[in-house]
Design a protein around this motif. Sequence first.
Motif, PDB file in Angstrom:
ATOM      1  N   HIS A 287       0.813  -1.215   0.000  1.00 31.30           N
ATOM      2  CA  HIS A 287       0.000   0.000   0.000  1.00 31.30           C
ATOM      3  C   HIS A 287       0.853   1.275   0.000  1.00 31.30           C
ATOM      4  CE1 HIS A 287      -3.297   2.722   0.814  1.00 31.30           C
ATOM      5  NE2 HIS A 287      -2.676   3.180   1.895  1.00 31.30           N
ATOM      6  N   ASN A 288       1.950   1.279   0.738  1.00 27.93           N
ATOM      7  CA  ASN A 288       2.758   2.496   0.877  1.00 27.93           C
ATOM      8  C   ASN A 288       3.927   2.567  -0.109  1.00 27.93           C
ATOM      9  OD1 ASN A 288       1.208   3.544   2.989  1.00 27.93           O
ATOM     10  ND2 ASN A 288       2.318   2.318   4.507  1.00 27.93           N
ATOM     11  N   ASP A 289       4.071   1.586  -0.978  1.00 25.86           N
ATOM     12  CA  ASP A 289       5.157   1.611  -1.956  1.00 25.86           C
ATOM     13  C   ASP A 289       4.855   2.608  -3.073  1.00 25.86           C
ATOM     14  OD1 ASP A 289       6.311  -0.370  -0.475  1.00 25.86           O
ATOM     15  OD2 ASP A 289       5.697  -2.009  -1.799  1.00 25.86           O
ATOM     16  N   THR A 290       5.907   3.143  -3.673  1.00 25.27           N
ATOM     17  CA  THR A 290       5.756   4.054  -4.808  1.00 25.27           C
ATOM     18  C   THR A 290       5.970   3.291  -6.101  1.00 25.27           C
ATOM     19  OG1 THR A 290       6.564   5.940  -3.519  1.00 25.27           O
ATOM     20  CG2 THR A 290       6.625   6.141  -5.924  1.00 25.27           C
ATOM     21  N   VAL A 291       4.983   3.318  -6.982  1.00 26.90           N
ATOM     22  CA  VAL A 291       5.075   2.696  -8.303  1.00 26.90           C
ATOM     23  C   VAL A 291       5.067   3.813  -9.332  1.00 26.90           C
ATOM     24  CG1 VAL A 291       4.035   1.102  -9.951  1.00 26.90           C
ATOM     25  CG2 VAL A 291       3.870   0.649  -7.485  1.00 26.90           C
ATOM     26  N   ALA A 292       6.065   3.829 -10.213  1.00 26.10           N
ATOM     27  CA  ALA A 292       6.206   4.925 -11.169  1.00 26.10           C
ATOM     28  C   ALA A 292       6.462   4.399 -12.567  1.00 26.10           C
ATOM     29  CB  ALA A 292       7.353   5.843 -10.744  1.00 26.10           C
ATOM     30  N   ARG A 293       6.043   5.194 -13.531  1.00 24.21           N
ATOM     31  CA  ARG A 293       6.452   4.936 -14.922  1.00 24.21           C
ATOM     32  C   ARG A 293       7.582   5.904 -15.222  1.00 24.21           C
ATOM     33  NH1 ARG A 293       3.721   6.713 -20.520  1.00 24.21           N
ATOM     34  NH2 ARG A 293       4.977   5.423 -21.944  1.00 24.21           N
ATOM     35  N   MET A 294       8.742   5.325 -15.564  1.00 26.73           N
ATOM     36  CA  MET A 294       9.922   6.153 -15.771  1.00 26.73           C
ATOM     37  C   MET A 294       9.997   6.702 -17.189  1.00 26.73           C
ATOM     38  SD  MET A 294      11.122   5.914 -12.756  1.00 26.73           S
ATOM     39  CE  MET A 294      12.858   6.370 -12.705  1.00 26.73           C
ATOM     40  N   GLY A 295       9.174   6.150 -18.071  1.00 28.80           N
ATOM     41  CA  GLY A 295       9.199   6.554 -19.466  1.00 28.80           C
ATOM     42  C   GLY A 295       9.216   5.334 -20.360  1.00 28.80           C
ATOM     43  N   GLY A 296       8.596   5.427 -21.535  1.00 32.94           N
ATOM     44  CA  GLY A 296       8.565   4.293 -22.446  1.00 32.94           C
ATOM     45  C   GLY A 296       7.936   3.077 -21.790  1.00 32.94           C
ATOM     46  N   ASP A 297       8.641   1.965 -21.817  1.00 28.94           N
ATOM     47  CA  ASP A 297       8.127   0.724 -21.204  1.00 28.94           C
ATOM     48  C   ASP A 297       8.902   0.385 -19.933  1.00 28.94           C
ATOM     49  OD1 ASP A 297      10.428   0.218 -22.727  1.00 28.94           O
ATOM     50  OD2 ASP A 297       9.954  -1.906 -22.875  1.00 28.94           O
ATOM     51  N   GLU A 298       9.459   1.403 -19.289  1.00 30.51           N
ATOM     52  CA  GLU A 298      10.224   1.196 -18.065  1.00 30.51           C
ATOM     53  C   GLU A 298       9.451   1.737 -16.861  1.00 30.51           C
ATOM     54  OE1 GLU A 298      14.778   1.398 -17.709  1.00 30.51           O
ATOM     55  OE2 GLU A 298      14.115   3.304 -16.871  1.00 30.51           O
ATOM     56  N   PHE A 299       9.368   0.884 -15.825  1.00 31.57           N
ATOM     57  CA  PHE A 299       8.672   1.234 -14.593  1.00 31.57           C
ATOM     58  C   PHE A 299       9.650   1.081 -13.420  1.00 31.57           C
ATOM     59  CE2 PHE A 299       5.547  -0.128 -17.638  1.00 31.57           C
ATOM     60  CZ  PHE A 299       4.431   0.667 -17.408  1.00 31.57           C
ATOM     61  N   ALA A 300       9.244   1.608 -12.263  1.00 29.03           N
ATOM     62  CA  ALA A 300      10.080   1.488 -11.065  1.00 29.03           C
ATOM     63  C   ALA A 300       9.185   1.349  -9.849  1.00 29.03           C
ATOM     64  CB  ALA A 300      11.004   2.686 -10.918  1.00 29.03           C
ATOM     65  N   VAL A 301       9.708   0.657  -8.846  1.00 28.30           N
ATOM     66  CA  VAL A 301       9.004   0.496  -7.576  1.00 28.30           C
ATOM     67  C   VAL A 301       9.985   0.832  -6.458  1.00 28.30           C
ATOM     68  CG1 VAL A 301       7.782  -1.083  -6.033  1.00 28.30           C
ATOM     69  CG2 VAL A 301       7.505  -1.307  -8.521  1.00 28.30           C
ATOM     70  N   LEU A 302       9.526   1.648  -5.507  1.00 30.04           N
ATOM     71  CA  LEU A 302      10.324   1.990  -4.328  1.00 30.04           C
ATOM     72  C   LEU A 302       9.604   1.440  -3.105  1.00 30.04           C
ATOM     73  CD1 LEU A 302      12.767   3.517  -3.136  1.00 30.04           C
ATOM     74  CD2 LEU A 302      11.261   5.513  -2.907  1.00 30.04           C
ATOM     75  N   ALA A 303      10.246   0.489  -2.424  1.00 33.91           N
ATOM     76  CA  ALA A 303       9.654  -0.141  -1.246  1.00 33.91           C
ATOM     77  C   ALA A 303      10.479   0.240  -0.020  1.00 33.91           C
ATOM     78  CB  ALA A 303       9.610  -1.654  -1.414  1.00 33.91           C
ATOM     79  N   GLU A 304       9.908   1.032   0.864  1.00 31.51           N
ATOM     80  CA  GLU A 304      10.583   1.421   2.096  1.00 31.51           C
ATOM     81  C   GLU A 304      10.136   0.526   3.245  1.00 31.51           C
ATOM     82  OE1 GLU A 304      11.012   5.763   2.718  1.00 31.51           O
ATOM     83  OE2 GLU A 304       9.679   5.956   0.982  1.00 31.51           O
ATOM     84  N   ASP A 305      11.025   0.403   4.230  1.00 27.90           N
ATOM     85  CA  ASP A 305      10.718  -0.388   5.424  1.00 27.90           C
ATOM     86  C   ASP A 305      10.298  -1.814   5.046  1.00 27.90           C
ATOM     87  OD1 ASP A 305      10.566  -0.731   8.173  1.00 27.90           O
ATOM     88  OD2 ASP A 305       8.428  -0.294   8.232  1.00 27.90           O
ATOM     89  N   LEU A 306      11.087  -2.422   4.160  1.00 30.42           N
ATOM     90  CA  LEU A 306      10.789  -3.779   3.691  1.00 30.42           C
ATOM     91  C   LEU A 306      11.524  -4.777   4.588  1.00 30.42           C
ATOM     92  CD1 LEU A 306       9.298  -5.269   1.321  1.00 30.42           C
ATOM     93  CD2 LEU A 306      11.515  -5.369   0.184  1.00 30.42           C
ATOM     94  N   LYS A 307      10.881  -5.220   5.643  1.00 29.71           N
ATOM     95  CA  LYS A 307      11.508  -6.118   6.609  1.00 29.71           C
ATOM     96  C   LYS A 307      10.947  -7.536   6.549  1.00 29.71           C
ATOM     97  CE  LYS A 307      12.133  -2.319   9.924  1.00 29.71           C
ATOM     98  NZ  LYS A 307      11.762  -1.826  11.278  1.00 29.71           N
ATOM     99  N   ASP A 308       9.814  -7.690   5.881  1.00 29.14           N
ATOM    100  CA  ASP A 308       9.101  -8.967   5.964  1.00 29.14           C
ATOM    101  C   ASP A 308       9.749 -10.074   5.140  1.00 29.14           C
ATOM    102  OD1 ASP A 308       7.321  -7.628   7.551  1.00 29.14           O
ATOM    103  OD2 ASP A 308       5.955  -7.167   5.895  1.00 29.14           O
ATOM    104  N   PHE A 309      10.385  -9.741   4.015  1.00 28.95           N
ATOM    105  CA  PHE A 309      10.985 -10.771   3.158  1.00 28.95           C
ATOM    106  C   PHE A 309      12.135 -10.167   2.358  1.00 28.95           C
ATOM    107  CE2 PHE A 309       8.147  -8.619   0.411  1.00 28.95           C
ATOM    108  CZ  PHE A 309       6.876  -8.716   0.945  1.00 28.95           C
ATOM    109  N   PRO A 310      13.016 -11.018   1.798  1.00 27.02           N
ATOM    110  CA  PRO A 310      14.186 -10.516   1.058  1.00 27.02           C
ATOM    111  C   PRO A 310      13.771  -9.766  -0.212  1.00 27.02           C
ATOM    112  CG  PRO A 310      14.447 -12.835   1.644  1.00 27.02           C
ATOM    113  CD  PRO A 310      13.033 -12.477   1.930  1.00 27.02           C
ATOM    114  N   ALA A 311      14.696  -8.955  -0.697  1.00 25.09           N
ATOM    115  CA  ALA A 311      14.436  -8.159  -1.898  1.00 25.09           C
ATOM    116  C   ALA A 311      14.122  -9.044  -3.098  1.00 25.09           C
ATOM    117  CB  ALA A 311      15.650  -7.269  -2.190  1.00 25.09           C
ATOM    118  N   GLN A 312      14.857 -10.164  -3.245  1.00 28.23           N
ATOM    119  CA  GLN A 312      14.622 -11.060  -4.380  1.00 28.23           C
ATOM    120  C   GLN A 312      13.202 -11.630  -4.331  1.00 28.23           C
ATOM    121  OE1 GLN A 312      17.119 -12.095  -6.868  1.00 28.23           O
ATOM    122  NE2 GLN A 312      15.272 -12.843  -7.883  1.00 28.23           N
TER     123      GLN A 312
END
Length: 473
Positions: free
Chosen positions: A109-134
């Motif tokens: 819910h609190n993550d930032t999902v962005a379109r960076m341009g073209g067909d590229e997107f990005a996600v910023l997840a803060e305070d991610l403690k529940d599981f590994p990044a992978q």
Amino acid sequence: MLLARFAESQAHTARARALTAEDALRQQTSLQQQLTHQAFHDALTGLANRALFFERLEHALDRPAAAQNTVLLLIDLDHFKDTNDSLGHPVGDELLITVGHRLLGTARHNDTVARMGGDEFAVLAEDLKDFPAQTYAQRFLDRFQEPFALSGHRSVFITASIGVVPITEPATFHDALRNADIALYAAKERGRNRAEVFEPAMSQAQQSHARIAQDLRHALPRNELSVHYQPVIHLPTGQVTGVEALLRWQRGDRSPIPPEVFVPVAEDTGLIRPIGTWVLREACRHGRHWHDTLPRGKALSVAVNVSGWQLKDHRFPDTVRQVLHETGFPPVSLVLEITESTLVTDAATTSPHIRTLRDLGVRISIDDFGTGYSSLAYLRDLPADIVKIDQSFVLRCGSEANKSLIQAILHIGHALDLDVIAEGIENPHQAQRLHTLGCPHGQGFYYSPPLPPTALEAYLTTRAILTASRSHK
């Protein structure tokens, strides 16, 4: 009485003026909000745009405690340009919108999902403690396994590559973005449809890629490229029935660059198109020469590998037609080898081109058959003439499991009137086992490594004499 009415009229006018001023203020506020939203959100998808994403990333990195639990994902759609070109830009835009919605629904819910341009997107997840990044990145990959439903009851399949950067120590804004881009490149290079977590060694790999790409641009003008040929053998008789053209690169006075290193670079940079055309022309030119000069030379076929990028180019069939005309090489003697994954993953685009090529008289071979997509249904629909058993099966052809797989491929080939060639035969035991199983053709270092044209001519002449003497006995 008149005085009262006048006072009432004045009060009404004052209220109207106040209401008008309030409306104006409300409209001004609404306009300001709209302008602010437009400044920080993507017009097509409604997601955060680059400016807002960068602002939130900087804010996260400015808080060292929180930054240590921050994960940055850079997501790029695989082969979106081909999808966009084949379906049209309006459908491509609709696909981008649908992808954006799915990413938003997959993120927390609190993550930032962005379109960076073209067909590229990005996600910023803060305070991610529940599981590994992978594991977090895998959530997004899993959602791409489902088709994207578009208007007109159209479903589109598309995969994505993800670069993952876990912020485990204080980092700068530019370092985080650069590392995400490097990890994304690694995911693309390692086969796409995957997520790769940034490692420092990736920076060196990217620098090596850049050097190879730069040198490869000059390889053709400098005559550094050559074509070698590996014979294809009729297993029951030992007779040579064809050759496969294989590209080689000798970079200046340095050691040769292996094809598994430079061919992916050629595909990433688009150089595979001019290089592929050059290989096709060289192979047809040599093939015509052998037809004219060698005993039984007219029975020799020449196979040329075709990349997915070439096959998706609508001009490719015309290129093949032109090369055949220039060289005088018979179309029936040319075999175009296409990997199974290329044929299946974008069948809507590639199948019409393949049918056009077959109408020219060219034969089609499915390379690496059995490595992941094989099914009888696909083979029925694909206009193919030959299947090549992948060398991973040949390597372990003595095991019962691989024996059964090879027998199944041979049975399918026989049922659909397809020729079968086993790749990577390295010793007499493999050759004998494949012959016993009923495999008609094979190739590999047991018979011959890839040879330059002059060495191949000597090999073909010697092989023909040996074959003739055996049959005479």
